[in-house]
Design an enzyme around this catalytic site. Structure first.
Site, PDB file in Angstrom:
ATOM      1  N   TYR A  44       3.449  -7.845   4.324  1.00  0.00           N
ATOM      2  CA  TYR A  44       3.415  -7.603   2.884  1.00  0.00           C
ATOM      3  C   TYR A  44       2.027  -7.134   2.429  1.00  0.00           C
ATOM      4  O   TYR A  44       1.895  -6.159   1.675  1.00  0.00           O
ATOM      5  CB  TYR A  44       3.798  -8.920   2.190  1.00  0.00           C
ATOM      6  CG  TYR A  44       4.002  -8.804   0.702  1.00  0.00           C
ATOM      7  CD1 TYR A  44       5.107  -8.137   0.191  1.00  0.00           C
ATOM      8  CD2 TYR A  44       3.098  -9.381  -0.184  1.00  0.00           C
ATOM      9  CE1 TYR A  44       5.293  -8.042  -1.184  1.00  0.00           C
ATOM     10  CE2 TYR A  44       3.271  -9.282  -1.552  1.00  0.00           C
ATOM     11  CZ  TYR A  44       4.375  -8.621  -2.047  1.00  0.00           C
ATOM     12  OH  TYR A  44       4.564  -8.513  -3.394  1.00  0.00           O
ATOM     13  N   SER A  84       0.443  -5.221  -5.559  1.00  0.00           N
ATOM     14  CA  SER A  84       0.387  -6.684  -5.654  1.00  0.00           C
ATOM     15  C   SER A  84      -1.064  -7.094  -5.470  1.00  0.00           C
ATOM     16  O   SER A  84      -1.884  -6.307  -4.966  1.00  0.00           O
ATOM     17  CB  SER A  84       1.258  -7.288  -4.544  1.00  0.00           C
ATOM     18  OG  SER A  84       0.889  -8.639  -4.303  1.00  0.00           O
TER      19      SER A  84
END
Lengths: 1018, 274
Positions: free
Chosen positions: B168, B155
Site C-alpha cells: 500500500y 494517502s
C-alpha cells in the site's frame, strides 16, 4: 513526447490554455442548438422509449444519435431540477461523432421534458422542432415509420464560415473586457410582441444596426447573419449604413430589402466577414418549444432571435466574456430591447406603403408628412435609460480628497517655504535658490510689480526662456494678485504681439530688448536686483476669493487665432492635491523644468514640484533639444520625476539605449499627446517598472494639465493598452455622442471633462467659451468638451482614441490615422511614427493620399515595413509612401509637427527622391480590367452602362467593372451624391439613394436607368 | 456552484470517500461519471464496491440536480477505462475533472518480503497503474479542451511508511511521483495534476465507509483497538471524515486552485506533522 498524435500541442499553448477555458467545445457549442419540449402526460413511456430506441438504432452512420432516459429524483419545478435542465440544454454535441443527442428527463412528479441537442451542420432549427414534436406526439401510433434522415441533413454552407479560430479571432474594440475574464454569458431579452408571419425579422436587424452603430465608428454596421437554419444557403454577411436622421420605418424597410436581397454574392460576403465580431441567428419557432440558438457564442457577441407563430420575438444575447465585458452586454440588452420595440412600433403598417412616401422616407426627408412624434428617427432613440445614464456618469466621477485647499498658489508656496526654508527650490545655470530665497525674491518681485502699476486681477505677460528668473517672475505675478500669461520667445513676433494684446497684458516680463506692442517691458532681473522695502504680507494682495485666474495659456485652435485659457489658482492646487499621494510627491524629489512655459505641461512641472517641496532643475533650451545631453543632465542632477511628451520620450529612449550612467528617475509622467505604449518596449528592456513607475496622463490645457492617470507595465505594452486610466480625484469624465447624450461603456464618443480642473473659459471669447464649456443638463455638472475621441470602461478607465478630427476620410473610407501609426510602431525597428493625410493638388480631396513617416529603421527596411503594415491594414489604409526620417519634426511644445510633415510629403511628391529621407513610392496603378467584361462595353459608348462605369472609375480612381458593388468599393452617401450629380450631367435619368442601395452595381443601375430612359425620353 | 457545467469522472464512487466526493461535487453543480468495480475479487480480502452502492451514490447526486452516468469499471483494464471515457464524452461532450479514487488497502499486514507476487501486483495494479490508466484516457480529451484537472487520491501512506503495509505504501508513494511528473508534462497545456493524501479516515455508516475496519482486519486488531491507535496518532484527536477529503477535491477541481499543480494536499488531522 507524451502527447498522442490526435492533438496538436501548438494549438493549445498560450493564453487559451487556462484552467476552465473550454477551447474545443467552444466551437461545438457555437454549432450546437437545443430544443426543449414538454412531453404530454398521456403519451405512454413505452411508446416514447421505443421511438427513442428506434431513432438511435436507425441513425446513419450507426451510433451517430444517442438517446438517454434519465430519472430525476426531483419534482419538475424544483430549482435543482431547473438547473439540471439548463445543464442538459447547454451540453454541446460534436459534428463528427454524435450530431444529435436526445435526453428524456423524467421527474419525480412524473412530468417529462425532452431535450434535443443537434449540430447545426446536420440538423436545422425546423428539423429539430419537427423531430421533437414527432417524438413527443401523443397521437402517433407505435408503428411510426420514419427515418432519422428525414430530420438529419447536411448543411455544408453553414459549417465552413462558422469555424472561427479561437486564438486568431478579433475581439471587438468596444468589448472592453477585464484582462483576466473568461467564460460565456447568456442574457435573455424581454419577449416583445411583433407582427405574425416573420415580419419582425427586418425590424430586429434594423434595431441591432441602430444599437451597434453607437459602438462602431464606421460607415456600415456589419455582422454575420445565420438566417433560417434549414436552408442550405443560410449564412451570409449583413451590413447596413445607419443615418441617425433616417426614420425608423424607412430603416426597417431598408433592412427588409437587404434581407430579401438573396443573391449569390451575399454568401461570399460571409467569408469576407470571417473576422466579424457579431453574429446574428434568426429562427422561426413555436411558443411551446424552448429554443436555444447556440450553446456558446458564435462570435464574441451573438444575438439570437426566435419568432413564435404569433409574432412574439424572443431574443437572447450570447457573449464571450473574454472579449465583451458583462456590463457591456447588460447595456446592449437594454438598448436592444428599446430599439426593437421602437422599430417594431414604427414599422407597423399604419401608413400606406405608397411608393412616393417610401421614397421620401428613404431620402430622409419629411415631405411624406406625419408628425415627428409618430415617425421617430434613429436619433430620437436615447442610448441609455436613466439608471444606466447614472451608472456611466458615476463610473468615471472620482470624488476629490477631503483636504481643504489653500486659498492661492502663493499661500501654498509660502507654507512649503516655511517648512523647508533651506531646501533648494530652484536650480539653474546661474546657481541655486532655496525655498526661503525664492519666496523672498518673489515677494520682492511682487512689490516691484505693484510699483509698476500692476493691480490685482491684471494680466502680466512673461516671455522668457527656461531659466530661474521665469519661475521667480511667475511667483511674483501671482503674489501680486495678478494673472501671468506665458509666451515662448521662440514664437514669431506677430504671434507674441497678438497674444499680449489679446490678453490685455500691459506689462510683459522679458529679456527681449523690444517686445512687440507691449506698453511696459520689464527685465526679470529688476524683480530681484533692487530690494523694495515693505512688510512680508505687503505683497499679500493675492486673491482671497477664488476663482481668480492664476494664468492664461494660449493654445492654438485648429482654426483661427490662438485662444487664452484662463485657469484659476484652485485648479492648480486641486491638481497637486489630487496627485500628491498617489505619485508620492515630496521633498526628496528632483524635477526638471523641461517644457516651454507656454505649454501647460510646464505648469505641472513647476507647481507639482514647488508645492510638494521638491527641487526644480531648470533645463536650458539647448539641452532640452538634445536627448543625449538631457540624459546626461538626468544622471548628473539625480532627477527623480521626469515629465515627457511621448515624442520627446521616444528620443530619450533612443539615447538611453547606448548611454552609460544610472538614472535615478523613479517616476515618468507622460502628457501632452497620445501615448502609444509600443514605444515603451525598449525602455522596459532596460528599466523595471518596479523601480521606475511610468504613468500616462491624459489632459488638456482647458482642464488644467491632467485629467486621468494610468500606470503602465510591460503587460500593458503587450496588450497594446490604450487606457489613460481613471480620472484624478476631483475630476470626472464622460463620453458623449454628437448630441451630447451619454454613451454606453465601450462606445466611442467625445470625451467630456468635468470637475476641479475645468478652466474658467477662453479669455475674451464668450461665444467660444459657451460652445466648449457647458453646463450639462444630463448630469447638472459643468463640462469641457475636449474634441478627443474616447471610450469608457465599466471600471471608469478611459481609452483615448485620438482626436475626433484625426479621423480622415479618403475615397469614402473613414480612416483613423492613429490606427495606422500604431501598426508601424508595432514593428521592432520603428521607434516613432506619424501618418498624415496629404491633400491632393489644389486641395482636391479625391486625390488625397496617406503618407507615413517612421524613425528608426534603415532605408532598406521600407519594403519590409510595407509588408508588415499590409498584414494588418486594409488596402485603403495603406500609406502611399513610407518615408524614413532621422527624427520627427516637433512643435515648440514637443509634439509631433503634423503641418511640417504634410509639407514634407508635398515636397517629396514633387521630387522623385526625397531630400529628407528615403521614400518608398508606390502609388497604385490603375488595376487592369479583372473580369474581361470590358469588351462588351465598347459596343455603344453612349449606353448608360459605359457612362456609369466611366463616372465611377473617375470617382473611385480605380478601374470599375459592371459587377462592382458601389458600397463595397467604399461608396457612401456623399459619394452617391457626387455620382448622382455626375450622372445627371451626363444626361442620364435621375435616381434616388435607395435605388442605388437596391442596384449597387453599374450593370444593375444601368438597366434601371435604361428602363427609365425609355419612359422619359422616348 | 463552482463546478457548474463541468463534467467529473470519479472512480471508486460506490462508498466512502468516493461517495462523499461525488455528492460534494454534485452540490457544486458538476455532472458526474461515477464508476466502481461492482464485484468482489479473489485477490482482495475484503468486499469491494457494489453496483447497488454505486447507484445509491448516483441517487444522492441526482437529488442535488446533477446528471449522473454510472458504469462498472475495473481500473485494471485499459479497455474498460477507455470505454467509460467514450461514453462520458458522448453523454456530456467533455471531461473537465478526473478523480482517481479507486484503491485497495489490502492485501496487507505482512512484512515486506512475505508478500506474494500476486499480492504485490494487485495492489500496485489498482492503486498506481489504475490512476495512470485513467490519466492516459482523459489526458487527450483535456489536451484538446486546453483545460482539465486530474486529482489522484493517494494517502499519508504516500508520504511516510507504515509497518506491514509495503504494498500500500509503495503504491501510494508511486502515485505521488506519478502526480508530480504528470503535472510537469501538462502544465503548459492547462491541465493540472494534484494529489490528495488523507490520513486515517473514520468509518461512516451512512457512506458505507469501512477503511478502519479493513486496516484493523489486516493487522489482526479489533475495530475498537484500531480506532484507538488511529486517534492516538493524530494531533487533532479526531479522525479525518470523508467529507474533509471531498472538500479538498472540490477545491482542486475548481478554478479557485487554478495555479495549483503538482501539489500534494494532505488532509490527515495532522498525522504526518510529527
Amino acid at each position: 513526447m507524451p502527447f498522442s498524435a490526435t492533438t496538436d500541442p501548438a494549438r493549445t499553448t498560450g493564453a487559451q490554455a487556462r484552467a476552465g477555458s473550454p477551447a474545443v467545445t467552444a466551437r461545438d457549442g457555437a454549432s450546437s442548438h437545443t430544443v426543449v419540449l414538454p412531453v404530454p402526460p398521456e403519451l405512454a413511456s413505452t411508446v416514447l422509449d421505443s421511438r427513442l430506441r428506434r431513432l438511435a438504432s436507425r441513425s446513419k452512420p450507426p451510433d451517430s444519435i444517442r438517446c438517454y432516459v434519465e430519472q430525476v429524483p426531483l419534482p419538475h419545478d424544483d430549482p435543482r431540477a431547473e438547473r439540471r435542465r439548463e445543464q442538459e440544454i447547454g451540453r454541446a454535441v460534436d459534428a463528427e461523432r454524435i450530431p444529435l443527442r436526445a435526453v428524456l428527463l423524467v421527474f419525480s412528479d412524473r412530468r417529462r421534458d425532452l431535450v434535443l441537442v443537434g449540430h447545426r451542420s446536420r440538423v436545422g432549427r425546423a428539423g429539430l422542432g419537427r423531430l421533437a414534436r414527432f417524438i413527443t406526439s401523443a397521437c402517433g401510433s407505435e408503428e411510426d415509420e420514419y427515418l432519422p434522415d428525414q430530420f438529419l441533413t447536411v448543411c455544408p454552407d453553414v459549417e465552413q464560415p462558422l469555424l472561427w479560430d479561437c486564438e486568431r479571432r478579433c475581439p471587438p474594440s468596444w468589448g472592453v473586457p477585464e484582462p483576466t475574464a473568461r467564460g460565456t454569458l447568456s442574457r435573455p431579452l424581454p419577449a416583445v410582441p411583433g407582427p405574425a408571419g416573420g415580419g419582425g425579422r427586418a425590424a430586429v436587424l434594423a434595431a441591432l444596426c441602430l444599437v451597434l452603430d453607437r459602438y462602431v465608428r464606421d460607415d456600415c454596421v456589419e455582422f454575420l447573419l445565420l438566417d433560417s437554419p434549414e436552408a442550405t444557403r443560410c449564412l451570409r454577411g449583413f451590413s447596413l449604413a445607419i443615418d441617425p436622421e433616417e426614420h425608423l420605418s424607412a430603416l426597417a424597410r431598408r433592412a427588409e430589402r437587404r434581407l430579401l436581397a438573396d443573391d449569390v454574392s451575399e454568401v461570399s460576403n460571409a467569408s469576407e466577414l470571417s473576422n466579424a465580431s457579431v453574429a446574428v441567428v434568426l429562427s422561426q419557432g413555436s411558443r411551446s418549444e424552448k429554443y436555444t440558438a447556440c450553446l456558446a457564442p458564435i462570435r464574441p457577441l451573438t444575438v439570437s432571435w426566435e419568432f413564435a407563430e404569433d409574432g412574439t420575438v424572443f431574443g437572447t444575447l450570447h457573449a464571450d466574456t473574454a472579449a465583451v465585458h458583462p456590463r457591456v452586454v447588460e447595456q446592449l440588452a437594454g438598448q436592444l430591447d428599446r430599439a426593437v420595440r421602437a422599430v417594431l412600433a414604427a414599422a407597423e403598417p399604419a401608413e400606406p406603403t405608397e411608393p412616393a412616401a417610401a421614397a421620401a422616407a428613404a431620402d430622409g426627408s419629411d415631405r411624406a408628412g406625419g408628425e415627428p412624434a409618430a415617425r421617430p428617427r434613429g436619433r430620437d432613440l436615447p442610448a441609455l435609460d436613466p439608471p444606466e445614464v447614472a451608472a456611466v456618469l458615476a463610473a468615471a466621477d472620482v470624488p476629490a480628497p477631503p483636504n481643504p485647499l489653500p486659498v492661492s498658489i502663493g499661500t501654498a508656496f509660502a507654507r512649503i517655504a516655511d517648512r523647508h526654508p533651506h531646501k533648494v527650490a530652484l536650480s539653474g545655470e546661474q546657481g541655486d535658490l532655496t525655498y526661503a530665497e525664492l519666496h523672498d525674491a518673489a515677494q520682492n518681485g511682487a512689490r516691484v510689480l505693484r510699483r509698476q502699476g500692476v493691480e490685482p486681477g491684471d494680466r502680466v505677460g512673461i516671455c522668457l526662456e527656461r531659466e530661474a528668473g521665469l519661475v521667480v517672475a511667475m511667483l511674483s505675478v501671482l503674489m501680486a494678485g495678478a494673472t501671468y500669461v506665458p509666451m515662448d520667445p521662440q514664437y514669431p513676433s506677430d504671434r507674441l504681439a497678438w497674444t499680449a494684446a489679446d490678453a490685455g497684458a500691459r506689462t510683459v516680463i522679458t529679456r527681449m530688448a523690444e517686445f512687440p506692442g507691449a506698453a511696459n517691458v520689464l527685465d526679470p532681473d529688476r524683480l530681484t536686483e533692487s530690494a523694495v522695502p515693505g512688510r512680508d504680507d505687503d505683497a499679500g494682495q493675492e486673491p482671497t476669493a477664488p476663482p481668480a485666474a492664476a494664468y492664461a495659456i494660449y493654445t492654438s485652435g485648429s482654426t483661427g487665432r490662438p485662444k487664452g485659457v484662463l485657469v484659476p489658482h484652485s485648479n492648480v492646487l486641486s491638481l497637486v492635491s489630487a496627485t500628491r499621494a498617489d505619485l508620492r510627491l515630496g521633498p526628496a524629489d528632483v524635477w526638471t523644468l523641461f517644457h516651454s512655459s507656454a505649454f501647460d505641461f510646464s505648469v505641472w512641472e513647476i507647481w507639482g514640484c514647488l508645492l510638494t517641496g521638491g527641487t526644480l532643475v531648470v533645463v536650458p533650451y539647448w539641452v532640452s533639444r538634445s536627448p543625449k545631453e538631457f540624459r546626461r543632465l538626468l544622471v548628473h542632477r539625480r532627477v527623480t520625476v521626469l515629465n515627457q511628451t511621448p515624442s520627446a520620450f521616444a528620443a530619450l529612449v533612443e539615447a538611453d539605449r547606448s548611454a552609460a550612467g544610472d538614472l535615478s528617475v523613479r517616476l515618468v509622467v507622460f502628457g501632452g499627446e497620445a501615448l502609444d505604449v509600443a514605444l515603451l518596449r525598449p525602455w522596459f528592456h532596460r528599466h523595471s517598472h518596479l523601480h521606475c513607475r511610468l504613468v500616462n496622463m491624459y489632459g488638456i490645457t482647458e482642464t488644467t494639465v491632467h485629467v486621468t492617470a494610468q500606470s503602465l507595465t510591460p503587460a500593458d505594452v503587450a496588450a497594446g493598452s490604450r487606457s489613460v486610466g481613471r480620472p484624478l480625484p476631483g475630476w470626472r469624465v464622460s463620453v458623449r455622442d454628437v448630441s451630447g447624450g451619454p454613451l454606453p461603456f465601450g462606445a466611442p464618443g467625445e470625451i467630456w471633462v468635468g470637475g476641479r480642473g475645468v478652466a474658467l473659459g477662453y479669455l475674451g471669447r464668450p461665444d467660444l467659451t459657451a460652445s466648449r464649456f457647458l453646463d450639462d443638463p444630463v448630469s447638472g455638472h459643468r463640462f469641457y468638451r475636449s474634441g478627443d475621441l474616447g471610450r469608457l470602461h465599466p471600471d471608469g478607465r478611459l481609452d483615448h482614441l485620438g482626436r475626433i478630427d484625426n479621423q480622415v476620410k479618403l475615397r469614402g473610407f473613414r480612416i483613423e490615422l492613429d490606427e495606422i501609426r500604431s501598426v508601424f510602431l508595432e514593428h521592432s525597428s520603428v521607434s516613432a511614427a506619424a501618418v498624415v493625410l496629404v491633400p491632393g493638388p489644389d486641395g482636391d480631396r479625391a486625390r488625397a493620399r496617406l503618407d507615413a513617416f517612421v524613425v528608426g529603421p534603415g532605408p532598406d527596411t521600407v519594403p519590409t515595413l510595407r509588408a508588415h503594415a499590409a498584414r494588418s491594414l486594409p488596402d485603403y489604409m495603406m500609406p502611399s509612401r513610407i518615408t524614413v526620417l532621422g527624427d520627427l519634426p516637433r512643435t515648440v511644445n514637443g509634439k509631433t509637427d503634423t503641418a511640417r510633415l504634410v509639407a514634407l510629403a508635398g515636397e517629396a511628391a514633387e521630387t522623385p527622391s526625397s531630400p529628407s529621407g528615403t521614400t518608398d513610392d508606390c502609388d497604385r496603378e490603375v488595376l487592369p480590367n479583372r473580369t474581361g467584361q470590358g469588351a462588351e462595353l465598347d459596343s455603344d459608348v453612349r449606353r448608360p452602362l459605359h457612362r456609369l462605369t466611366a463616372i465611377l472609375t473617375d470617382l473611385f480612381e480605380r478601374a470599375v467593372v459592371a459587377e462592382d458593388d458601389f458600397f463595397e468599393m467604399g461608396g457612401n452617401s456623399l459619394l452617391a451624391v457626387r455620382l448622382s450629380r455626375a450622372v445627371e450631367q451626363a444626361g442620364l435619368p435621375r435616381f434616388s439613394l435607395h435605388e442605388l442601395y437596391l442596384n449597387p452595381t453599374p450593370s444593375r443601375l444601368a438597366s434601371l436607368l435604361e428602363s427609365r430612359q425609355e419612359v422619359t425620353a422616348p | 456552484m463552482s463546478l457548474r457545467g463541468r463534467t467529473v469522472l470519479l472512480t471508486g464512487a460506490a462508498r466512502g470517500i468516493g461517495r462523499a466526493t461525488a455528492v460534494r461535487l454534485a452540490t457544486e453543480g458538476a455532472d458526474l461519471v461515477l464508476t466502481d468495480i461492482g464485484r468482489d475479487d479473489p485477490d482482495v480480502p475484503y468486499p469491494l464496491g457494489r453496483t447497488d452502492q454505486l447507484e445509491r451514490t448516483a441517487r444522492s447526486c441526482r437529488e442535488q440536480g446533477a446528471s449522473v452516468l454510472t458504469a462498472g469499471m475495473d481500473v485494471r483494464s485499459q479497455d474498460a477505462v477507455d470505454k467509460v471515457v467514450t461514453q462520458a464524452l458522448e453523454r456530456f461532450g467533455r471531461i473537465d475533472v478526473a478523480v482517481s479514487n479507486a484503491g485497495i488497502g489490502a492485501p496487507a499486514g505482512k512484512a515486506t518480503h512475505e508478500f506474494t507476487s500476486a499480492e504485490w501486483s494487485v495492489v500496485l495494479d489498482v492503486n498506481l497503474s489504475g490512476p495512470w490508466r485513467v490519466l492516459k484516457a482523459v489526458a487527450p480529451v483535456m489536451l484538446a479542451q486546453g483545460a482539465g484537472s486530474i486529482i489522484n487520491i493517494s494517502s499519508t501512506a504516500g508520504l511516510v511508511g507504515y509497518r506491514l503495509f509495503a504494498t500500500y505504501v509503495a503504491s501510494n508513494h508511486g502515485l505521488i511521483g506519478l502526480t508530480r511528473s504528470a503535472a510537469l508534462d501538462y502544465a503548459p497545456f492547462g491541465i493540472r495534476v494534484n494529489a490528495v493524501c488523507p490520513g486515517p479516515v473514520g468509518d461512516d455508516d451512512a457512506l458505507e465507509c469501512r477503511m478502519t475496519a479493513v486496516v484493523a482486519q489486516a493487522l489482526g486488531l479489533s475495530y475498537e483497538e484500531q480506532e484507538a491507535v488511529d486517534l492516538e496518532s493524530v494531533p487533532t484527536e479526531s479522525l479525518v471524515q470523508p467529507a474533509d477529503v471531498a472538500g479538498a477535491v472540490a477545491w482542486l477541481a475548481g478554478d479557485d486552485s487554478r495555479r495549483v499543480t503538482g501539489s500534494v494536499v494532505t488532509v490527515d488531522s495532522g498525522y504526518t506533522v510529527r
